[in-house]
Each structure stands twice: as structure tokens, then as C-alpha cells.
Scaffold this active site. Sequence first.
Site, PDB file in Angstrom:
ATOM      1  N   ASP A   1     -15.512 -24.277  21.035  1.00 44.39           N
ATOM      2  CA  ASP A   1     -16.295 -23.064  20.754  1.00 44.39           C
ATOM      3  C   ASP A   1     -15.548 -21.812  21.222  1.00 44.39           C
ATOM      4  O   ASP A   1     -16.034 -20.687  21.018  1.00 44.39           O
ATOM      5  CB  ASP A   1     -17.721 -23.149  21.316  1.00 44.39           C
ATOM      6  CG  ASP A   1     -17.781 -23.353  22.816  1.00 44.39           C
ATOM      7  OD1 ASP A   1     -16.710 -23.448  23.444  1.00 44.39           O
ATOM      8  OD2 ASP A   1     -18.898 -23.429  23.368  1.00 44.39           O
TER       9      ASP A   1
ATOM     10  N   ASP B   1     -16.964 -29.272  19.894  1.00 46.91           N
ATOM     11  CA  ASP B   1     -17.888 -28.733  20.893  1.00 46.91           C
ATOM     12  C   ASP B   1     -19.295 -28.572  20.334  1.00 46.91           C
ATOM     13  O   ASP B   1     -19.475 -28.047  19.219  1.00 46.91           O
ATOM     14  CB  ASP B   1     -17.421 -27.327  21.331  1.00 46.91           C
ATOM     15  CG  ASP B   1     -16.626 -27.366  22.621  1.00 46.91           C
ATOM     16  OD1 ASP B   1     -16.767 -28.323  23.401  1.00 46.91           O
ATOM     17  OD2 ASP B   1     -15.844 -26.418  22.828  1.00 46.91           O
TER      18      ASP B   1
ATOM     19  N   LYS C   1     -18.229 -32.787  22.348  1.00 46.20           N
ATOM     20  CA  LYS C   1     -18.072 -32.401  23.753  1.00 46.20           C
ATOM     21  C   LYS C   1     -19.223 -31.465  24.125  1.00 46.20           C
ATOM     22  O   LYS C   1     -19.646 -30.651  23.291  1.00 46.20           O
ATOM     23  CB  LYS C   1     -16.725 -31.684  23.969  1.00 46.20           C
ATOM     24  CG  LYS C   1     -16.535 -31.158  25.403  1.00 46.20           C
ATOM     25  CD  LYS C   1     -15.086 -30.760  25.700  1.00 46.20           C
ATOM     26  CE  LYS C   1     -14.712 -29.363  25.265  1.00 46.20           C
ATOM     27  NZ  LYS C   1     -15.493 -28.277  25.901  1.00 46.20           N
TER      28      LYS C   1
ATOM     29  N   GLU D   1     -20.801 -29.113  27.704  1.00 48.05           N
ATOM     30  CA  GLU D   1     -20.498 -28.614  29.046  1.00 48.05           C
ATOM     31  C   GLU D   1     -21.577 -29.089  30.015  1.00 48.05           C
ATOM     32  O   GLU D   1     -22.765 -28.858  29.786  1.00 48.05           O
ATOM     33  CB  GLU D   1     -20.409 -27.082  29.028  1.00 48.05           C
ATOM     34  CG  GLU D   1     -19.213 -26.609  28.204  1.00 48.05           C
ATOM     35  CD  GLU D   1     -19.036 -25.100  28.217  1.00 48.05           C
ATOM     36  OE1 GLU D   1     -19.683 -24.397  29.030  1.00 48.05           O
ATOM     37  OE2 GLU D   1     -18.238 -24.613  27.389  1.00 48.05           O
TER      38      GLU D   1
ATOM     39  N   GLU E   1     -11.986 -27.901  33.921  1.00 54.53           N
ATOM     40  CA  GLU E   1     -11.485 -26.537  33.665  1.00 54.53           C
ATOM     41  C   GLU E   1     -11.477 -25.731  34.962  1.00 54.53           C
ATOM     42  O   GLU E   1     -12.496 -25.630  35.666  1.00 54.53           O
ATOM     43  CB  GLU E   1     -12.352 -25.837  32.598  1.00 54.53           C
ATOM     44  CG  GLU E   1     -11.841 -24.417  32.320  1.00 54.53           C
ATOM     45  CD  GLU E   1     -12.280 -23.815  30.990  1.00 54.53           C
ATOM     46  OE1 GLU E   1     -12.981 -24.489  30.208  1.00 54.53           O
ATOM     47  OE2 GLU E   1     -11.893 -22.653  30.736  1.00 54.53           O
TER      48      GLU E   1
HETATM   49  O1  KIV Z   1     -13.808 -24.425  23.635  1.00 56.29           O
HETATM   50  C1  KIV Z   1     -12.710 -24.768  24.076  1.00 56.29           C
HETATM   51  O2  KIV Z   1     -11.656 -24.453  23.516  1.00 56.29           O
HETATM   52  C2  KIV Z   1     -12.680 -25.579  25.298  1.00 56.29           C
HETATM   53  C3  KIV Z   1     -11.359 -25.749  25.965  1.00 56.29           C
HETATM   54  C4  KIV Z   1     -11.034 -24.523  26.749  1.00 56.29           C
HETATM   55  C5  KIV Z   1     -11.316 -26.987  26.790  1.00 56.29           C
HETATM   56  O3  KIV Z   1     -13.677 -26.058  25.726  1.00 56.29           O
END
Ligand code: KIV
Length: 267
Positions: free
Chosen positions: A48, A87, A117, A119, A183
Site C-alpha cells: 500500500d 497488502d 499481508k 499490519e 519494519e
Molecule cells: O507497503 C509496503 O510497501 C510495505 C513495505 C514497506 C514492507 O509494507
Amino acid sequence: MATQRPMTVPRFMAAKETGRKLTMLTAYDFTMAEVFDEAGVDSLLVGDTMGMVVQGHNSTLPVTLDQMIYHAEIVCRAVKNALVIVDLPFMTYQVSPQQALENAGRIIKETGAGAVKLEGGANQSKTIQALADAELPVMAHVGMKPQSIRKMGGHGRIQRDFDAIRTDALAAQEAGAFSIVFELIPAGVAAELTAELTIPTIGIGAGPHCDGQVLVAHDMLGLTSPDFSPKFLKRYADLRSIASEAARAYVEEVQSGAFPDEAHSHQ
Ligand code: KIV
């Protein structure tokens, strides 16, 4: 060396046992995905961060699920070998495990991606478990979480609370995450947790001892503004200067009449 076989979630997880370092870059469009896939990058993250480096927002918060699906489908069309991970954007999974299941399901069904993915760690353990139970492979993301920008008061702060990071990482693993992004955490913390966890850790600003690394493509290619220069970022190219010089040369040649010349005209 180029990946010879398509990367799958089980192969990604198995890399931890052999000690083969995993590589991941973000990708949001067909051409870049094709270049990275041909270069042998193990995994492409439709992150994202697209909201920042493609759309020009100052955070990832405005990105929508439909936008992620749009970009992920394009990336998947370009990829032959890399594992595509997408994401779940802000507020598409935080409401409930049910919401996460429906939205992750849309991503997998409509794009062909291999995994999603989200968070979080301990605070998302029920959701991670619901996704894993539905056989939707899920990667967790702990340490600095860009979707928590409002709570953190800004991006880019190193997260140093070892116990909190450990609790999150172990909770994500326990709930069924197949891998985890670290991160902006100290290298020593990432090293200790990478040794403790059985799932691969992928670092960004987390030092050399993670099982793999991820960078935002526009940053590592030197496309983003040189004003953005966090310590962890290595620019492998200066495409911003190259593109700028090319555009200037084009403007000059069109204006002077040097382009198109005979060699670039049909007779
Ligand atoms: O959104 C993204 O690009 C990420 C990376 C920074 C791991 O989550």
C-alpha cells in the site's frame, strides 16, 4: 541468480531452513513486475506504499481495496515465478475477522496473488487465525506500521520495545502467519527474533540478520525524491536523474527539430 521455479508459500517458508536469503521488492505495474520477476526476485509485494509512490499521498491511509486489486491483477499478469503478496489496505481488515476474510478472499480470487499481508501481530491474531483457517496465506507486519501513522504521530521512528515486538511476532506466528515483515527495528532485536521464530522474517530497516529483505522499488531504484534518505535505504540506481536527463534531451531535440530524424521516420 534467477528463480527457476515458481515461488510458492511452502518454498518461501522452507528457505528459512536452508538459510537461503529471501528477496522481495514492491511492484505496482506490469513493466516493473516483469523486470523484477525476470531478475529473479523471490517475491513481489503489491504494497500500500502505492498510495505514496504512485498516487502521491503523504501516507498509505487513502488506498482502497479496489485500487489494490487493480494493481495486484496487473502485477500478477506480468509474473512467471515470483510469489505475489498483496497488502490489505487501511480499514479493510481492522473491523473484524469476517471483514478481513471477505476482503482477502476478493484479493486472492480477483488477482491470482499468492498471499496477503496485514499490519499487526498480537492485536490481529484473531484475524490472522481466521485467514489461516480459511487457507488464505497471510504475512504479518510488525515494528513500524505505516497504517498506524495517526497513533505514532509520523512515519520513520525506530521501534525499540523488544518485549512488544516479540509479543507481536510470536502471536502472529502462533496465529498462523507464514512469514512476517520487521519494519524499522534495531538489527540486534531482529537477529534475536529471527533466531527464535520458525517462520521467515523479512526486514526493511531491520538489519542483515532477517531471513530476507524488502525494499520499496521506487526508493531502491532512486526514483523517489533524494530528500527521502532514511539510513536503511540503499539506492541501487539513480533512475530519477536518468529519466530527467532523458526527458530534457527529448524536449531539446523536439524543439530544435533534431527528433524525429530520418532514422526515426517512415518513408
Ligand atoms: O507497503 C509496503 O510497501 C510495505 C513495505 C514497506 C514492507 O509494507
